[in-house]
Design a protein around this motif. Sequence first.
Motif, PDB file in Angstrom:
ATOM      1  N   LYS A 221       5.286  -6.126   4.604  1.00 36.16           N
ATOM      2  CA  LYS A 221       5.244  -4.959   3.722  1.00 36.16           C
ATOM      3  C   LYS A 221       3.889  -4.801   3.047  1.00 36.16           C
ATOM      4  CE  LYS A 221      10.196  -4.926   2.603  1.00 36.16           C
ATOM      5  NZ  LYS A 221      11.196  -5.058   1.503  1.00 36.16           N
ATOM      6  N   GLU A 222       3.297  -5.937   2.662  1.00 37.65           N
ATOM      7  CA  GLU A 222       2.044  -5.888   1.913  1.00 37.65           C
ATOM      8  C   GLU A 222       0.864  -5.385   2.743  1.00 37.65           C
ATOM      9  OE1 GLU A 222       2.264  -9.684   4.095  1.00 37.65           O
ATOM     10  OE2 GLU A 222       3.673  -8.567   2.827  1.00 37.65           O
ATOM     11  N   LYS A 223       1.044  -5.267   4.068  1.00 33.55           N
ATOM     12  CA  LYS A 223      -0.055  -4.833   4.932  1.00 33.55           C
ATOM     13  C   LYS A 223      -0.153  -3.316   5.050  1.00 33.55           C
ATOM     14  CE  LYS A 223      -1.179  -9.081   5.710  1.00 33.55           C
ATOM     15  NZ  LYS A 223      -2.413  -9.670   5.144  1.00 33.55           N
ATOM     16  N   ASN A 224       0.822  -2.596   4.501  1.00 42.52           N
ATOM     17  CA  ASN A 224       0.710  -1.140   4.348  1.00 42.52           C
ATOM     18  C   ASN A 224       0.655  -0.376   5.673  1.00 42.52           C
ATOM     19  OD1 ASN A 224       0.587   1.112   2.662  1.00 42.52           O
ATOM     20  ND2 ASN A 224      -1.653   1.103   2.575  1.00 42.52           N
ATOM     21  N   PHE A 225       1.387  -0.822   6.676  1.00 39.66           N
ATOM     22  CA  PHE A 225       1.353  -0.168   7.975  1.00 39.66           C
ATOM     23  C   PHE A 225       1.975   1.236   8.005  1.00 39.66           C
ATOM     24  CE2 PHE A 225       0.222  -4.272   9.869  1.00 39.66           C
ATOM     25  CZ  PHE A 225      -0.707  -3.849  10.810  1.00 39.66           C
ATOM     26  N   PRO A 226       2.998   1.536   7.198  1.00 39.04           N
ATOM     27  CA  PRO A 226       3.512   2.906   7.205  1.00 39.04           C
ATOM     28  C   PRO A 226       2.433   3.944   6.914  1.00 39.04           C
ATOM     29  CG  PRO A 226       5.085   1.479   6.138  1.00 39.04           C
ATOM     30  CD  PRO A 226       3.855   0.644   6.375  1.00 39.04           C
ATOM     31  N   GLY A 251       5.962 -10.033  12.573  1.00 36.66           N
ATOM     32  CA  GLY A 251       6.434 -10.205  11.210  1.00 36.66           C
ATOM     33  C   GLY A 251       7.744  -9.487  10.968  1.00 36.66           C
ATOM     34  N   ALA A 252       8.210  -9.576   9.747  1.00 34.77           N
ATOM     35  CA  ALA A 252       9.521  -9.044   9.384  1.00 34.77           C
ATOM     36  C   ALA A 252       9.624  -7.531   9.535  1.00 34.77           C
ATOM     37  CB  ALA A 252       9.849  -9.442   7.944  1.00 34.77           C
ATOM     38  N   GLU A 253       8.491  -6.833   9.494  1.00 38.50           N
ATOM     39  CA  GLU A 253       8.510  -5.374   9.532  1.00 38.50           C
ATOM     40  C   GLU A 253       8.335  -4.786  10.938  1.00 38.50           C
ATOM     41  OE1 GLU A 253       9.016  -3.417   6.576  1.00 38.50           O
ATOM     42  OE2 GLU A 253       9.655  -5.470   6.095  1.00 38.50           O
ATOM     43  N   LEU A 260       9.551   3.606  13.133  1.00 36.32           N
ATOM     44  CA  LEU A 260       8.768   4.637  12.453  1.00 36.32           C
ATOM     45  C   LEU A 260       7.783   5.301  13.400  1.00 36.32           C
ATOM     46  CD1 LEU A 260       7.917   6.149   9.914  1.00 36.32           C
ATOM     47  CD2 LEU A 260       6.385   4.232   9.369  1.00 36.32           C
ATOM     48  N   SER A 261       7.140   4.519  14.267  1.00 36.40           N
ATOM     49  CA  SER A 261       6.174   5.094  15.206  1.00 36.40           C
ATOM     50  C   SER A 261       6.860   6.065  16.166  1.00 36.40           C
ATOM     51  CB  SER A 261       5.465   3.984  15.989  1.00 36.40           C
ATOM     52  OG  SER A 261       6.353   3.324  16.869  1.00 36.40           O
ATOM     53  N   LEU A 292      -9.032  -0.658  12.848  1.00 36.73           N
ATOM     54  CA  LEU A 292      -8.426   0.111  11.759  1.00 36.73           C
ATOM     55  C   LEU A 292      -7.615  -0.822  10.871  1.00 36.73           C
ATOM     56  CD1 LEU A 292      -7.216   3.256  13.765  1.00 36.73           C
ATOM     57  CD2 LEU A 292      -9.490   2.746  12.831  1.00 36.73           C
ATOM     58  N   PHE A 293      -7.707  -0.609   9.558  1.00 37.02           N
ATOM     59  CA  PHE A 293      -7.082  -1.531   8.611  1.00 37.02           C
ATOM     60  C   PHE A 293      -6.573  -0.764   7.397  1.00 37.02           C
ATOM     61  CE2 PHE A 293      -7.342  -5.507   5.918  1.00 37.02           C
ATOM     62  CZ  PHE A 293      -6.559  -6.298   6.744  1.00 37.02           C
ATOM     63  N   SER A 294      -5.352  -1.097   6.960  1.00 41.33           N
ATOM     64  CA  SER A 294      -4.777  -0.353   5.833  1.00 41.33           C
ATOM     65  C   SER A 294      -4.318  -1.246   4.688  1.00 41.33           C
ATOM     66  CB  SER A 294      -3.585   0.480   6.320  1.00 41.33           C
ATOM     67  OG  SER A 294      -2.623  -0.339   6.971  1.00 41.33           O
TER      68      SER A 294
END
Length: 396
Positions: A221-226, A251-253, A260-261, A292-294
């Motif tokens: 979650k902390e990686k902000n992929f959405p 990971g868990a997400e 979502l994709s 790319l990084f979020s």
Amino acid sequence: MKIAMFTNNYKPYIGGVPVSIERLANGLRKRGHIVDVFAPTYEEQELETGVYRFKSLNKKLDGDIVVPNMFDRDIRKQFQKRNYDIIHSHHPMLMGNIALSYSKKYDIPLIYTYHTRYEEYMHYVMPSLLNKNKDDTKIYKVAEQIVSKYTRSFSNKCNLIFAPTPEIKNTMIKRGVYTPITVIPTGLSENDFIRDREKTEEIRKKFNSPNLFCCVSRLGKEKNFPFMLKALKALKEKWEKPFKMIIIGDGAERKSLNLLSKKLGLEEEIYFLGNIEHDKLVHYYNACDLFLFSSQSETQGIVLLEAMAAELPVVAVSGSGVNDVVVNGENGFKTELNEDLWIKPIEEIMGNSYLFNTLKIGAYNTAKEYTAESIAKLTEENYLQLIQGKVKYVVP
């Protein structure tokens, strides 16, 4: 010197901390020092010289994070076999507690590397509580305050702190840490600069796109992929050129991000590849055009430097771990957390060959400043100063 390193996670777990520890330990060994890593047990671990495994608890945290058994008696038995000069903890809790107790008992200097912004990871420690009350900001704030206070307390019981970036150092000082802090980032290995044209072209052909982007990260979650996926949807709608995005990591997400994709209509653009052995990552970096990084929860963001070693310009969201590495117009671009602002440099870089090549050169030059050899030498100098009593406290 004889150095004991304590960590809550290590190989085969995929993450920045294991990578950092392995590179530093190997760099110090090359300089003639003895380095023993005390790490938890994993089902698929490999036997390594200089790595001592202690027992792990049966229960894991969300994201398959192993919980080390800090009461395992074998830890002390193995520790007592050497007369260590330095204890280096890579976490403030669990094995950090063991490191602190040994430091006091055996009168050995203790160093702590602040790898992780733990307040960003509370959903792993208290998932049921935080998920049920995800809209209650008070619970999050209280949890963050508890973690911040604990980390400050642990830090002030150490003899020296290593911070990966100047920004993290300043943050620690503002939070009341008065133990001396030195900036020592994670170094890059020689493998990060490898070029293998055959393997690179093989990956490029596999994805068959004139514009190939990538990201390497744990899917948490902390990686902000959405945010990234929604921004890439906006890029697809606005940009006239085709592109593909490969996301390496697990990971868990992962399941929710995959859904979502598809919901965003990005089935043909987004590829989730899962975990890939670190030695093979360099070929994927080299096959791509942009990184790319979020995430805004990094302390250093070692993957940014790994990408730069492969001459990849970076497009990221401004935040901790990014601001000290990414320089706008020099090795990439960082923007606010805004989808339209974030995709704009992607279009600009891929539409301007001069800018693209300038950023590639800048990215490579940035990476060359972070070799594992130079970081090990800097670490060695700090160890020696601490042993010789030259490190001074700034008492508040």
